[in-house]
Enzyme design. Structure first.
Site, PDB file in Angstrom:
ATOM      1  N   ASP A  29       5.480   9.864   0.857  1.00  0.00           N
ATOM      2  CA  ASP A  29       4.508  10.406   1.815  1.00  0.00           C
ATOM      3  C   ASP A  29       5.189  11.350   2.810  1.00  0.00           C
ATOM      4  O   ASP A  29       6.352  11.161   3.147  1.00  0.00           O
ATOM      5  CB  ASP A  29       3.841   9.230   2.562  1.00  0.00           C
ATOM      6  CG  ASP A  29       2.551   9.657   3.228  1.00  0.00           C
ATOM      7  OD1 ASP A  29       2.052  10.757   2.947  1.00  0.00           O
ATOM      8  OD2 ASP A  29       2.040   8.872   4.051  1.00  0.00           O
ATOM      9  N   ARG A  33       3.291  17.189   6.112  1.00  0.00           N
ATOM     10  CA  ARG A  33       3.772  17.254   7.496  1.00  0.00           C
ATOM     11  C   ARG A  33       5.130  17.941   7.581  1.00  0.00           C
ATOM     12  O   ARG A  33       5.414  18.721   8.485  1.00  0.00           O
ATOM     13  CB  ARG A  33       3.861  15.839   8.097  1.00  0.00           C
ATOM     14  CG  ARG A  33       2.568  15.386   8.717  1.00  0.00           C
ATOM     15  CD  ARG A  33       2.539  13.913   8.921  1.00  0.00           C
ATOM     16  NE  ARG A  33       2.325  13.200   7.667  1.00  0.00           N
ATOM     17  CZ  ARG A  33       2.425  11.891   7.531  1.00  0.00           C
ATOM     18  NH1 ARG A  33       2.762  11.154   8.567  1.00  0.00           N
ATOM     19  NH2 ARG A  33       2.189  11.319   6.370  1.00  0.00           N
ATOM     20  N   ASN A  77      -6.478  11.344  -4.333  1.00  0.00           N
ATOM     21  CA  ASN A  77      -5.921  12.678  -4.064  1.00  0.00           C
ATOM     22  C   ASN A  77      -6.769  13.834  -4.615  1.00  0.00           C
ATOM     23  O   ASN A  77      -6.574  14.990  -4.237  1.00  0.00           O
ATOM     24  CB  ASN A  77      -4.481  12.799  -4.616  1.00  0.00           C
ATOM     25  CG  ASN A  77      -3.459  12.067  -3.774  1.00  0.00           C
ATOM     26  OD1 ASN A  77      -2.403  11.669  -4.269  1.00  0.00           O
ATOM     27  ND2 ASN A  77      -3.738  11.861  -2.496  1.00  0.00           N
ATOM     28  N   ARG A  80      -8.380  16.343  -2.139  1.00  0.00           N
ATOM     29  CA  ARG A  80      -7.637  17.384  -1.407  1.00  0.00           C
ATOM     30  C   ARG A  80      -8.169  18.772  -1.763  1.00  0.00           C
ATOM     31  O   ARG A  80      -8.866  18.920  -2.768  1.00  0.00           O
ATOM     32  CB  ARG A  80      -6.156  17.299  -1.787  1.00  0.00           C
ATOM     33  CG  ARG A  80      -5.568  16.022  -1.294  1.00  0.00           C
ATOM     34  CD  ARG A  80      -4.084  15.958  -1.515  1.00  0.00           C
ATOM     35  NE  ARG A  80      -3.608  14.761  -0.854  1.00  0.00           N
ATOM     36  CZ  ARG A  80      -2.449  14.644  -0.235  1.00  0.00           C
ATOM     37  NH1 ARG A  80      -1.598  15.641  -0.211  1.00  0.00           N
ATOM     38  NH2 ARG A  80      -2.103  13.528   0.354  1.00  0.00           N
ATOM     39  N   ARG A 203       1.037   1.057   5.098  1.00  0.00           N
ATOM     40  CA  ARG A 203       0.001   0.567   4.172  1.00  0.00           C
ATOM     41  C   ARG A 203       0.393   0.841   2.733  1.00  0.00           C
ATOM     42  O   ARG A 203       1.258   1.661   2.455  1.00  0.00           O
ATOM     43  CB  ARG A 203      -1.364   1.183   4.499  1.00  0.00           C
ATOM     44  CG  ARG A 203      -1.375   2.642   4.729  1.00  0.00           C
ATOM     45  CD  ARG A 203      -2.780   3.209   4.954  1.00  0.00           C
ATOM     46  NE  ARG A 203      -2.662   4.641   5.101  1.00  0.00           N
ATOM     47  CZ  ARG A 203      -2.550   5.266   6.279  1.00  0.00           C
ATOM     48  NH1 ARG A 203      -2.607   4.600   7.399  1.00  0.00           N
ATOM     49  NH2 ARG A 203      -2.385   6.580   6.324  1.00  0.00           N
TER      50      ARG A 203
HETATM   51  C1  FPP Z   1       2.236  12.811  -0.337  1.00  0.00           C
HETATM   52  O1  FPP Z   1       2.528  13.645   0.768  1.00  0.00           O
HETATM   53  C2  FPP Z   1       2.718  13.425  -1.589  1.00  0.00           C
HETATM   54  C3  FPP Z   1       1.943  13.670  -2.695  1.00  0.00           C
HETATM   55  C4  FPP Z   1       0.518  13.379  -2.762  1.00  0.00           C
HETATM   56  C5  FPP Z   1       2.521  14.319  -3.889  1.00  0.00           C
HETATM   57  C6  FPP Z   1       3.843  13.750  -4.290  1.00  0.00           C
HETATM   58  C7  FPP Z   1       4.340  14.452  -5.480  1.00  0.00           C
HETATM   59  C8  FPP Z   1       5.605  14.891  -5.658  1.00  0.00           C
HETATM   60  C9  FPP Z   1       6.684  14.706  -4.663  1.00  0.00           C
HETATM   61  C10 FPP Z   1       5.940  15.556  -6.929  1.00  0.00           C
HETATM   62  C11 FPP Z   1       6.425  14.546  -7.948  1.00  0.00           C
HETATM   63  C12 FPP Z   1       6.658  15.229  -9.250  1.00  0.00           C
HETATM   64  C13 FPP Z   1       6.738  14.612 -10.460  1.00  0.00           C
HETATM   65  C14 FPP Z   1       6.896  15.416 -11.684  1.00  0.00           C
HETATM   66  C15 FPP Z   1       6.651  13.175 -10.621  1.00  0.00           C
HETATM   67  P1  FPP Z   1       1.305  14.233   1.596  1.00  0.00           P
HETATM   68  O2  FPP Z   1       0.895  15.518   0.955  1.00  0.00           O
HETATM   69  O3  FPP Z   1       0.241  13.196   1.684  1.00  0.00           O
HETATM   70  O4  FPP Z   1       1.943  14.498   2.996  1.00  0.00           O
HETATM   71  P2  FPP Z   1       1.207  14.393   4.398  1.00  0.00           P
HETATM   72  O5  FPP Z   1       0.802  12.946   4.567  1.00  0.00           O
HETATM   73  O6  FPP Z   1       2.272  14.808   5.356  1.00  0.00           O
HETATM   74  O7  FPP Z   1       0.049  15.327   4.360  1.00  0.00           O
END
Ligand code: FPP
EC number: 2.5.1.-
Length: 253
Positions: A29, A33, A77, A80, A203
């Site tokens: 996560d 940000r 997700n 989004r 969580r």
């Molecule tokens: C959450 O951060 C992250 C995700 C929903 C995507 C995670 C995916 C990757 C890191 C790529 C993985 C790649 C492979 C091929 C497995 P957020 O966007 O919710 O961050 P925020 O809470 O700060 O908005």
């Protein structure tokens, strides 16, 4: 060098190799940000997040951890912005295509959990290929949760068990934990011992609800794109300081 020879390579001296978690799960996560703080679009956080995940996979392999599961995309997700969802789908596909050769060389066995039928067909094809071509690899078991939801997984398991009862294949009394687990996406994968969540949120967000029943939780304020080996080391130190009681009375009591 085989995976076997690499086990415990560079393991920090203050970690007990006999008390490492077998299976680590991560909720990655904070990508958005992280990007925002740098005045860059959210997708840059996801791009950087891939590099962090790749390094964590290598680290787990080097330090002798048997399984790593990462929450890449939840059933929620899809809500989004469309361009972010499309970016993520394209990113998953590209990373899989680019990394397959190295995963094969490194003996990684990759698997996916979640409702894969709803993913773009080109991504489904790439997933199928990666799973098939690494299925006999003896090294670290790398599971990617994509379009995954813990509640949906439990409902799917219930439906599949109900169908077997309807067909007369099993009786209601046959249902126990081990039977139930065989109907989950994660059938055959041991439960996570350690669940790490970055960016400070306390969580589970619908991740591995059944499987995490006895997982030790470790939450760090660090955002996923900044999560590195030093942070992982801290998570393992914390894990090794805990007494896992599984609902029983501990030795210290
Ligand atoms: C959450 O951060 C992250 C995700 C929903 C995507 C995670 C995916 C990757 C890191 C790529 C993985 C790649 C492979 C091929 C497995 P957020 O966007 O919710 O961050 P925020 O809470 O700060 O908005």
């Amino acid at each position: 060098m085989t995976a076997k020879h690499k086990i415990f390579q560079d393991l920090p001296a203050d970690l007990d190799r006999n008390r490492l978690p077998r299976h680590v799960a991560v909720i990655m996560d904070g990508n958005g940000r992280w990007a925002k703080r740098q005045g860059r679009p959210r997708i840059m956080g996801h791009r950087r997040g891939v590099d962090v995940l790749k390094d964590l996979l290598r680290c787990c392999r080097d330090w002798g951890i048997e399984a790593l599961t990462a929450y890449a995309f939840s059933t929620e997700n899809w809500g989004r912005p469309l361009e972010e969802v499309e970016f993520l789908m394209t990113l998953f596909e590209r990373v899989l295509r680019q990394e397959l050769r190295e995963m094969k060389e490194e003996n990684v066995r990759i698997q996916f959990v979640g409702n894969l039928d709803a993913l773009p067909t080109s991504l489904q094809a790439e997933i199928e290929r990666a799973v098939l071509e690494t299925k006999d690899n003896p090294g670290i078991r790398f599971t990617v949760a994509t379009n995954y939801g813990g509640r949906q997984e439990i409902i799917k398991a219930c439906r599949s068990i109900a169908t077997q009862i309807q067909q007369g294949l099993i009786q209601p009394d046959d249902i126990d934990e081990s039977l139930f687990e065989r109907h989950l996406y994660t059938a055959g994968i041991c439960d996570p011992d350690l669940m790490i969540r970055t960016s400070g949120e306390m969580r589970l967000s619908n991740f591995l609800l059944w499987q995490a029943a006895y997982a030790e939780l470790y939450v760090t304020d660090t955002l996923w794109p900044d999560f590195d080996r030093a942070e992982f080391h801290q998570a393992l130190i914390s894990y090794q300081q805990r007494e896992r009681r599984f609902g029983k009375v501990g030795k210290k009591l």
